[in-house]
Design a protein around this motif. Structure first.
Motif, PDB file in Angstrom:
ATOM      1  N   LYS A  11      46.940  42.071  47.709  1.00  0.00           N
ATOM      2  CA  LYS A  11      45.907  41.131  48.170  1.00  0.00           C
ATOM      3  C   LYS A  11      46.288  39.673  47.940  1.00  0.00           C
ATOM      4  CE  LYS A  11      41.879  44.183  47.870  1.00  0.00           C
ATOM      5  NZ  LYS A  11      42.620  45.420  47.679  1.00  0.00           N
ATOM      6  N   ILE A  12      46.993  39.381  46.865  1.00  0.00           N
ATOM      7  CA  ILE A  12      47.306  37.979  46.577  1.00  0.00           C
ATOM      8  C   ILE A  12      48.335  37.426  47.557  1.00  0.00           C
ATOM      9  CG2 ILE A  12      49.052  38.532  44.818  1.00  0.00           C
ATOM     10  CD1 ILE A  12      48.112  35.979  43.352  1.00  0.00           C
ATOM     11  N   ASP A  34      45.102  30.726  43.718  1.00  0.00           N
ATOM     12  CA  ASP A  34      46.125  31.766  43.912  1.00  0.00           C
ATOM     13  C   ASP A  34      47.361  31.480  43.065  1.00  0.00           C
ATOM     14  OD1 ASP A  34      44.762  33.455  45.587  1.00  0.00           O
ATOM     15  OD2 ASP A  34      45.631  32.693  47.443  1.00  0.00           O
ATOM     16  N   LEU A  35      47.701  30.203  42.933  1.00  0.00           N
ATOM     17  CA  LEU A  35      48.819  29.823  42.057  1.00  0.00           C
ATOM     18  C   LEU A  35      48.536  30.258  40.626  1.00  0.00           C
ATOM     19  CD1 LEU A  35      51.391  28.286  41.206  1.00  0.00           C
ATOM     20  CD2 LEU A  35      50.020  26.177  41.210  1.00  0.00           C
ATOM     21  N   ALA A  36      47.345  29.945  40.117  1.00  0.00           N
ATOM     22  CA  ALA A  36      46.970  30.326  38.751  1.00  0.00           C
ATOM     23  C   ALA A  36      46.959  31.841  38.590  1.00  0.00           C
ATOM     24  CB  ALA A  36      45.603  29.741  38.402  1.00  0.00           C
ATOM     25  N   SER A  37      46.442  32.555  39.582  1.00  0.00           N
ATOM     26  CA  SER A  37      46.392  34.019  39.522  1.00  0.00           C
ATOM     27  C   SER A  37      47.790  34.609  39.417  1.00  0.00           C
ATOM     28  CB  SER A  37      45.691  34.569  40.769  1.00  0.00           C
ATOM     29  OG  SER A  37      44.350  34.147  40.826  1.00  0.00           O
ATOM     30  N   ASP A  47      39.075  25.029  41.433  1.00  0.00           N
ATOM     31  CA  ASP A  47      37.713  25.564  41.346  1.00  0.00           C
ATOM     32  C   ASP A  47      37.718  26.768  40.411  1.00  0.00           C
ATOM     33  OD1 ASP A  47      35.251  26.806  41.701  1.00  0.00           O
ATOM     34  OD2 ASP A  47      35.186  26.450  43.865  1.00  0.00           O
ATOM     35  N   ILE A  48      37.178  26.599  39.200  1.00  0.00           N
ATOM     36  CA  ILE A  48      37.182  27.673  38.213  1.00  0.00           C
ATOM     37  C   ILE A  48      36.367  28.867  38.685  1.00  0.00           C
ATOM     38  CG2 ILE A  48      35.247  26.669  36.946  1.00  0.00           C
ATOM     39  CD1 ILE A  48      38.187  28.720  35.472  1.00  0.00           C
ATOM     40  N   ASN A  49      35.280  28.621  39.384  1.00  0.00           N
ATOM     41  CA  ASN A  49      34.442  29.730  39.861  1.00  0.00           C
ATOM     42  C   ASN A  49      35.181  30.566  40.900  1.00  0.00           C
ATOM     43  OD1 ASN A  49      32.064  29.149  38.296  1.00  0.00           O
ATOM     44  ND2 ASN A  49      31.731  27.392  39.645  1.00  0.00           N
ATOM     45  N   ILE A 103      38.150  35.575  42.398  1.00  0.00           N
ATOM     46  CA  ILE A 103      39.317  36.268  42.963  1.00  0.00           C
ATOM     47  C   ILE A 103      40.077  37.071  41.911  1.00  0.00           C
ATOM     48  CG2 ILE A 103      39.575  34.601  44.842  1.00  0.00           C
ATOM     49  CD1 ILE A 103      41.944  33.410  43.391  1.00  0.00           C
ATOM     50  N   SER A 104      39.872  36.742  40.633  1.00  0.00           N
ATOM     51  CA  SER A 104      40.542  37.524  39.585  1.00  0.00           C
ATOM     52  C   SER A 104      40.047  38.967  39.594  1.00  0.00           C
ATOM     53  CB  SER A 104      40.312  36.894  38.212  1.00  0.00           C
ATOM     54  OG  SER A 104      38.958  37.024  37.797  1.00  0.00           O
ATOM     55  N   VAL A 105      38.805  39.165  40.023  1.00  0.00           N
ATOM     56  CA  VAL A 105      38.273  40.527  40.155  1.00  0.00           C
ATOM     57  C   VAL A 105      38.950  41.214  41.342  1.00  0.00           C
ATOM     58  CG1 VAL A 105      36.207  41.909  40.579  1.00  0.00           C
ATOM     59  CG2 VAL A 105      36.068  39.844  39.151  1.00  0.00           C
ATOM     60  N   LYS A 106      39.050  40.493  42.434  1.00  0.00           N
ATOM     61  CA  LYS A 106      39.691  41.013  43.648  1.00  0.00           C
ATOM     62  C   LYS A 106      41.143  41.402  43.391  1.00  0.00           C
ATOM     63  CE  LYS A 106      41.037  39.295  48.236  1.00  0.00           C
ATOM     64  NZ  LYS A 106      40.986  38.103  49.128  1.00  0.00           N
ATOM     65  N   TYR A 107      41.847  40.605  42.573  1.00  0.00           N
ATOM     66  CA  TYR A 107      43.254  40.867  42.281  1.00  0.00           C
ATOM     67  C   TYR A 107      43.452  41.782  41.075  1.00  0.00           C
ATOM     68  CZ  TYR A 107      44.022  36.777  45.311  1.00  0.00           C
ATOM     69  OH  TYR A 107      44.038  35.887  46.356  1.00  0.00           O
ATOM     70  N   ASN A 108      42.340  42.182  40.454  1.00  0.00           N
ATOM     71  CA  ASN A 108      42.385  43.066  39.296  1.00  0.00           C
ATOM     72  C   ASN A 108      43.108  42.444  38.095  1.00  0.00           C
ATOM     73  OD1 ASN A 108      41.706  45.495  38.007  1.00  0.00           O
ATOM     74  ND2 ASN A 108      43.685  46.421  38.491  1.00  0.00           N
TER      75      ASN A 108
END
Length: 204
Positions: free
Chosen positions: A90-91, A116-119, A151-153, A158-163
């Motif tokens: 997904k990422i 996405d960079l942070a993820s 945007d921290i929110n 997206i951290s949930v989406k990317y697991n």
């Protein structure tokens, strides 16, 4: 192609340069041969001289990159066609779809959003590499969190989406406890995770 991780950060930060072990690029499968050809034209080659890239050999269910390429100075470029080993990444899908034009030294690039960079950095520093990045991930996150468009929110969502929600919250705890993220001291974190205190101590 899309610059990833450290090289992405260096393109955004004019006042400091992040040390790099290599240069990571995200490339669509259909474009890999063209990127290899372009890199060869400027002096890069595969360390294994017998290696020949074949798109038919890409393992969708496990592999995520091809053999790295080097120039005579030892600069290493890694070509990724996805981030996670999973077939459904997904990422990388998000990066390909949402990256925006960015001009750097009079050249046009496409960069993913900061979230996405942070993820990707969080995934790379935890699940993928097994915590071998040391303090660099903390420095990277502090720098990203201070950027105007971050945007921290959005990152939390997206951290949930990317697991990778648990991995994100580990670093948010580290940053909060050390007062490295002033604007997010009231951020509500989950109470359900049992974090290993020895792990958190490595970064404090």
């Amino acid at each position: 192609f899309i610059p990833l991780k450290g090289i992405h950060l260096n393109m955004l930060q004019e006042d400091q340069i992040r040390n790099l072990r290599d240069i990571d690029l995200l490339v669509r499968k259909k474009d890999i041969s063209l990127v290899i050809k372009s890199l060869k034209e400027i002096g890069f080659s595969f360390k294994n001289k017998d290696y020949v890239f074949n798109s038919d050999h890409l393992e969708d269910d496990y592999s995520y990159d091809i053999n790295p390429m080097f120039n005579k100075h030892g600069t290493c470029i890694e070509i990724h066609y996805k981030i996670f080993r999973k077939t459904d990444c997904k990422i990388s899908e998000s990066m390909f779809k949402t990256s925006k034009k960015f001009i750097y030294e009079n050249q046009q690039f496409f960069l993913p959003c900061l979230e996405d960079l942070a993820s990707h950095l969080i995934f790379h520093a935890t699940t993928k590499q097994g915590l071998d990045n040391g303090i660099q991930i903390v420095i990277d996150l502090v720098n990203i969190f201070e950027m105007r468009d971050f945007d921290i929110n959005k990152l939390m969502n997206i951290s949930v989406k990317y697991n990778i929600r648990e991995e994100l919250e580990i670093f948010l705890i580290i940053l909060k406890e050390n007062k490295l993220i002033k604007d997010y001291q009231d951020l509500e974190l989950s109470k359900k995770y049992n974090f290993d205190k020895r792990f958190i101590k490595r970064f404090t």
